[in-house]
Design a protein around this motif. Sequence first.
Motif, PDB file in Angstrom:
ATOM      1  N   UNK A 304       0.550  24.173 -14.089  1.00  0.00           N
ATOM      2  CA  UNK A 304       1.175  24.241 -12.760  1.00  0.00           C
ATOM      3  C   UNK A 304       1.025  22.968 -11.942  1.00  0.00           C
ATOM      4  N   UNK A 305       0.075  22.099 -12.305  1.00  0.00           N
ATOM      5  CA  UNK A 305      -0.099  20.850 -11.559  1.00  0.00           C
ATOM      6  C   UNK A 305       1.114  19.940 -11.672  1.00  0.00           C
ATOM      7  N   UNK A 314       0.891  10.392 -11.059  1.00  0.00           N
ATOM      8  CA  UNK A 314       0.118  11.626 -11.155  1.00  0.00           C
ATOM      9  C   UNK A 314       0.703  12.562 -12.211  1.00  0.00           C
ATOM     10  N   UNK A 315       2.017  12.515 -12.403  1.00  0.00           N
ATOM     11  CA  UNK A 315       2.600  13.264 -13.516  1.00  0.00           C
ATOM     12  C   UNK A 315       2.012  12.784 -14.848  1.00  0.00           C
ATOM     13  N   UNK A 321      -4.164  14.783 -19.162  1.00  0.00           N
ATOM     14  CA  UNK A 321      -5.185  15.822 -19.146  1.00  0.00           C
ATOM     15  C   UNK A 321      -4.793  17.042 -19.954  1.00  0.00           C
ATOM     16  N   UNK A 322      -3.524  17.450 -19.825  1.00  0.00           N
ATOM     17  CA  UNK A 322      -3.081  18.639 -20.545  1.00  0.00           C
ATOM     18  C   UNK A 322      -3.036  18.394 -22.049  1.00  0.00           C
ATOM     19  N   UNK A 381       8.213  25.633 -14.000  1.00  0.00           N
ATOM     20  CA  UNK A 381       6.808  25.261 -14.171  1.00  0.00           C
ATOM     21  C   UNK A 381       5.911  26.471 -13.923  1.00  0.00           C
ATOM     22  N   UNK A 382       6.148  27.187 -12.834  1.00  0.00           N
ATOM     23  CA  UNK A 382       5.327  28.348 -12.510  1.00  0.00           C
ATOM     24  C   UNK A 382       5.508  29.457 -13.537  1.00  0.00           C
TER      25      UNK A 382
END
Length: 426
Positions: A304-305, A314-315, A321-322, A381-382
Motif C-alpha cells: 500500500x505504500x 520514494x516509489x 524494500x518490497x 493498489x489498495x
Amino acid sequence: MNTFRGSGLLRNRDFSLLLSSQLISAIGDQAQFMALPLVVLALTGSATQAGFVLGLGTVSFLAFGLVAGALVDRWDRKTTMFWCEVGRTVLTSSVVVAAWLDRLTMPQLYATAVLAGFSGTVFQVASTAALPNIVDTPQLPTALGYQQSAASAVSIFGAPLAGALYAVGQVVPFAVNAVSFAVSAASLRLMRARFQVERHDVVRTRARLTTEIREGLSWLWREPVIRFLTLVTAADKARYGAGYLLIIALAQQLGSSSLWIGVIFSGAAVGAMVGALVSDRVTRRFRLGRIAVVMLWLEAVMFPLYALAPSPLLLAAVAAGESLVAPVYAVAMTTHQLSITPDELRGRATSTISTFTTGALSIGTLAGGALISALGAKPLVWLCGAWLLALALLTTANRAVRQAPRAGTIPRKETAIETRAAGLAS
C-alpha cells in the motif's frame, strides 16, 4: 561431486560452469528481449504485434511446461540441455542471417519465439531438476542464492547493455544471444557431474507421457506444504503481474519520465539482489514456515505504500524494500521442494509449480491494464494490498506451513520404484 560449503561452492567446477553459462545466457536473453519488440516495430509499426511476439515466450511455458517436466525426467538431462542450447543458437543465428540478407519476416520471428520458448522451458526445468546432483543438499540454499544474485545483476545492468547493443545495430543483440547459447552449450560439455541418479530400468516400465505427468501432479498434491505454498505463490504472482503496469501508471501520475521509471525498476532489482545475497543465511537459520509467513506480511504492509509515495524516488525505495523478501522465500521454497522430491520426479514437480506460477503471472499481467482502467491506479493498489493481507492471514492460519522446518532438513521419502530397485539389488 565436489563438496564445499559457503563461498567454497564456487570451487565446485561443475557448478561454476553452470552458473557462468547461465549468467552469460541470461545477459543475451535480456539483450534480445529488449531488442525484439523494437525489431517488430521496425518491421510492422504495430505495438500489438510486438506485444504478441513477446507473449509467445510465456505461452510456450504454459503450453509445454508439464510436457517439458515429463521429458526432463525421461531423457538424459545434460544431453537435453546441450541440444536445447544448440537449438537456440541455430534459431537466434537464423534471425541474424535473415536480417543481414534483408529477408527477415514476421512468420520467422513467430516461429523463433515459439521454438526458442519451448527449448528455454525444457532447459530451465532440466537445470533446476539437475541442481541437487551438481551440489550436495546442504549447499542448495547457497547455490540457489548465487543463481538469484546473478539474475538480479542481469536485471540491473542488462537493460542499459541491451540498449547499447541495439544502438550498434538492430541484430547485434541477437548475435550476442546466439553466442551466449553457444557458450552455454560448450560449458555443458565440459561438466563432469551426472545430472540425474542412475535409472533402474529393470524395474521401471516406460509409461505414457500423460500418465507420467499425472504421476508428478499426484506426488505434488500429496505434499501439503508444497501444495499450499504453490497455490499461495500463484496468487501472489497474479498480484505481481498486475503490479508491473500499476507501478508504471503511478509513476506517470507523478509526472515521471521514462528515465525515472527505469530508476524505479532498477530499485526493485537492487532490492532483489540484496535479498538474494542474504537468502542463504536466512534459509539456513529460519524455518520455511516462518520465512513464508513473514514474507507475505511484509508484502501486505509494504505494497500500500506505493499509493502513498509522493515522488518517483520514494516509489523506487518502496520497490526496493518490497523486492527484498521475495528472493529469500524463493530460495527457501525451492530448496525445500528439490530436497524432498525424488530425482525421478524433479522435472515434473518443478514444471508443475512453474506452470501454476507462470500462468498466474500471465493472468495478472493481462488483467492489470483492464483493472487500472476500470478502478484507477491507487484504488487498485489498495485492492492488491487487501489481496496480500488475505494471503498472509491464510498462510498464518495453516498449521502445516507454520510448523514447516528449515528447508533441506526433511528426509526425502523413498519412492516405490526405489524400494523395488533396492530389493532387486540386494
